[in-house]
Design an enzyme around this catalytic site. Structure first.
Site, PDB file in Angstrom:
ATOM      1  CE  LYS A 196      -0.994  -0.141   4.937  1.00 53.34           C
ATOM      2  NZ  LYS A 196       0.128   0.674   5.403  1.00 53.34           N
ATOM      3  NE  ARG A 202      -1.917   0.236  10.757  1.00 58.43           N
ATOM      4  CZ  ARG A 202      -0.946   0.663   9.958  1.00 58.43           C
ATOM      5  NH1 ARG A 202      -0.859   1.916   9.624  1.00 58.43           N
ATOM      6  NH2 ARG A 202      -0.055  -0.181   9.479  1.00 58.43           N
ATOM      7  NE  ARG A 235       8.465  -4.212   2.620  1.00 59.56           N
ATOM      8  CZ  ARG A 235       7.375  -3.740   3.221  1.00 59.56           C
ATOM      9  NH1 ARG A 235       7.447  -3.065   4.328  1.00 59.56           N
ATOM     10  NH2 ARG A 235       6.194  -3.964   2.704  1.00 59.56           N
ATOM     11  NE  ARG A 271       9.524  -1.013   8.764  1.00 56.95           N
ATOM     12  CZ  ARG A 271       8.382  -0.675   8.150  1.00 56.95           C
ATOM     13  NH1 ARG A 271       8.421  -0.087   6.971  1.00 56.95           N
ATOM     14  NH2 ARG A 271       7.213  -0.914   8.688  1.00 56.95           N
ATOM     15  NE  ARG A 322       3.869  -4.241  10.945  1.00 57.77           N
ATOM     16  CZ  ARG A 322       4.585  -4.001   9.852  1.00 57.77           C
ATOM     17  NH1 ARG A 322       5.705  -4.664   9.618  1.00 57.77           N
ATOM     18  NH2 ARG A 322       4.188  -3.099   8.983  1.00 57.77           N
TER      19      ARG A 322
HETATM   20  P1  AMP Z   1       2.985   1.180   8.442  1.00 57.43           P
HETATM   21  O1  AMP Z   1       4.258   1.702   7.865  1.00 57.43           O
HETATM   22  O2  AMP Z   1       1.759   1.855   7.871  1.00 57.43           O
HETATM   23  O3  AMP Z   1       2.891  -0.322   8.380  1.00 57.43           O
HETATM   24  O4  AMP Z   1       2.990   1.564  10.002  1.00 57.43           O
HETATM   25  C1  AMP Z   1       4.023   1.114  10.864  1.00 57.43           C
HETATM   26  C2  AMP Z   1       3.544   1.089  12.313  1.00 57.43           C
HETATM   27  O5  AMP Z   1       3.167   2.429  12.730  1.00 57.43           O
HETATM   28  C3  AMP Z   1       2.297   0.264  12.573  1.00 57.43           C
HETATM   29  O6  AMP Z   1       2.584  -1.124  12.726  1.00 57.43           O
HETATM   30  C4  AMP Z   1       1.794   0.893  13.874  1.00 57.43           C
HETATM   31  O7  AMP Z   1       2.587   0.499  14.982  1.00 57.43           O
HETATM   32  C5  AMP Z   1       2.069   2.370  13.635  1.00 57.43           C
HETATM   33  N1  AMP Z   1       0.896   3.031  12.992  1.00 57.43           N
HETATM   34  C6  AMP Z   1       0.843   3.570  11.735  1.00 57.43           C
HETATM   35  N2  AMP Z   1      -0.372   4.079  11.479  1.00 57.43           N
HETATM   36  C7  AMP Z   1      -1.127   3.864  12.580  1.00 57.43           C
HETATM   37  C8  AMP Z   1      -2.482   4.132  12.928  1.00 57.43           C
HETATM   38  N3  AMP Z   1      -3.324   4.722  12.063  1.00 57.43           N
HETATM   39  N4  AMP Z   1      -2.915   3.758  14.162  1.00 57.43           N
HETATM   40  C9  AMP Z   1      -2.080   3.168  15.035  1.00 57.43           C
HETATM   41  N5  AMP Z   1      -0.805   2.852  14.774  1.00 57.43           N
HETATM   42  C10 AMP Z   1      -0.313   3.193  13.563  1.00 57.43           C
END
Ligand code: AMP
Length: 206
Positions: A16, A89, A123, A155, A166
């Site tokens: 995404k 989310r 990755r 990461r 996750r």
């Molecule tokens: P992403 O890069 O979008 O996968 O986000 C990485 C991490 O950031 C997620 O696994 C969450 O720990 C945190 N995170 C990002 N967006 C949100 C959100 N809308 N609500 C809560 N945690 C978030």
């Protein structure tokens, strides 16, 4: 340039973030990634930075109140269309968003769990921000960035144990949003390669 307000949804590893960047570029939208915002914050030497680091590195979500405040502030300073990548989310986040933004499309990228796990575990990141994939986008020299030659790393939240957590959190807290947004939902097959996934999205947004 269109004034779309778009949400892109999908489990970790669905691509995404990559698609969101491509959409933002093609349609002149601001790309707002809460994951990027939080990754920058987790390196800050502050109480909030340490809290966020602990949550992200363990595959947990940042609390709704913190997340909502950050996004609301960010949207207040954007004066064109935008694509929200990683927000909302949870249902409370979607309820809050409704109060400060209209939404034209919710794009959902669907990918099987098997593909997700294999994509994420291959990755690799560079400290300069460049990303690689051992299978689909390997660096020219193993373990080193093509652009700056720095050592590549995985990461913390892409290690197998955290990825499982996750996915579990995504299924529990984010999947219900598919029903929440059913009237504006666009389902995209995220299994093919990056250009093919983007073709499907263009067909809808063009
Ligand atoms: P992403 O890069 O979008 O996968 O986000 C990485 C991490 O950031 C997620 O696994 C969450 O720990 C945190 N995170 C990002 N967006 C949100 C959100 N809308 N609500 C809560 N945690 C978030």
């Amino acid at each position: 340039m269109k004034n779309y307000h778009i949400i892109i949804l999908g489990p970790p590893g669905s691509g995404k973030g990559t698609q969101a960047k491509m959409i933002a570029e093609r349609y002149g939208l601001e790309h707002i990634s809460t994951g990027d915002i939080f990754r920058a914050k987790k390196n800050e030497d502050s109480e909030l930075g340490r809290t966020i680091k602990d949550l992200i590195d363990n595959g947990k979500y940042v609390p709704d109140d913190i997340t909502i405040k950050i996004v609301e502030e960010k949207l207040g300073s954007v004066n064109k269309g935008y694509i929200l990548d990683g927000f909302p989310r949870t249902i409370p986040q979607a309820d809050a968003l409704k109060k400060f933004s209209s939404i034209d499309y919710v794009i959902c990228i669907g990918v099987s769990d098997k593909t997700l796990v294999s994509r994420i575990s291959s990755r690799l990141m560079c400290p300069c921000g460049e990303s690689y994939n051992k299978v689909t986008k390997p660096p020219k020299v193993k373990g080193k960035c093509d652009k700056c030659q720095k050592k590549l790393y995985q990461r913390d939240d892409e290690k197998p144990k955290v990825v499982k957590e996750r996915l579990k959190v995504y299924n529990e807290k984010t999947k219900p949003l598919l029903d929440y947004y059913k009237d504006v939902l666009v389902d995209i097959d995220g299994e093919p390669d990056i250009p093919q996934v983007f073709e499907q999205i263009k067909k809808v947004l063009d």
